[in-house]
Scaffold this active site. Sequence first.
Site, PDB file in Angstrom:
ATOM      1  N   GLY A 105       0.805  -1.221   0.000  1.00 28.15           N
ATOM      2  CA  GLY A 105       0.000   0.000   0.000  1.00 28.15           C
ATOM      3  C   GLY A 105       0.833   1.264   0.000  1.00 28.15           C
ATOM      4  N   HIS A 106       2.129   1.134   0.239  1.00 28.47           N
ATOM      5  CA  HIS A 106       2.965   2.335   0.403  1.00 28.47           C
ATOM      6  C   HIS A 106       4.260   2.178  -0.388  1.00 28.47           C
ATOM      7  CE1 HIS A 106       5.211   5.586   2.442  1.00 28.47           C
ATOM      8  NE2 HIS A 106       4.053   5.995   2.909  1.00 28.47           N
TER       9      HIS A 106
END
Lengths: 157, 93
Positions: free
Chosen positions: A37-38
């Site tokens: 997600g990052h």
Amino acid sequence: MRLEYFQLLDRIVELDLANRTIRTEATVPHESTIFQGHFPGYPLMPGVLLLETMAQTSGWLIIALTKFQRMPFLAAFKEAKLRTFIAPGTVLSGTAKLEHEGSGYAVTHAEIRVDGKVTCDCEITFRVVNFPAPDLRSYMQKEAERLQFPLGAIADG
Amino acid sequence: MPSTFDTVAKIIAETCDIPIETITPESHAINDLGIDSLDFLDIAFAIDKAFGIKLPLEQWTQEVNDGKATTEQYFVMKNLCARIDELVAAKGA
């Protein structure tokens, strides 16, 4: 470094109780669910975890200075600067210096360097209390072994 | 040379963004000025540095929790300043 377990340090490289400083090392893993997600297609070490890395570096210094009698809990970051992106595989060199030891609190200045260059820095305030649970103290002692914490420095300090 | 009260009032005003004219010797740092425990850490840090002392916050808190002291004894401005003066005097003794 195991991000999912909040183990953000790999080892304590140097502990200098006289000068109230510590140096740590950690390598950002190549794989972690956090990078899903990052960010998708552009994995970066989250800034909040870089702050936590500086907090853990500082925290071990405070634990050393209080000879494993007291536990620091994060209270505030000030003047936090994240100067560059940190990618998976980067080796982080953390340092912290105790700026002030108050009654029930402590203030440190911490940095992370990559290849000798400062990439993050901040001032951190901790509440410092007696260990609130025996299990926590046991866990920290086990963590100290994993991090090659120089117990001899405490005995000599 | 500023008084202890002037120095502490300035620290509180700057740390907590409180108008300095609202801080009086009778102000209770917690009840009247609304300073919370985190802000008080910043204030303690600034006081420790400004006066070269170590405010015994843990001892004070313990005494209050044990019913041996009231918060007024330590956290009303004039009393806080008196404690600071005592600590400064003890340091120089």
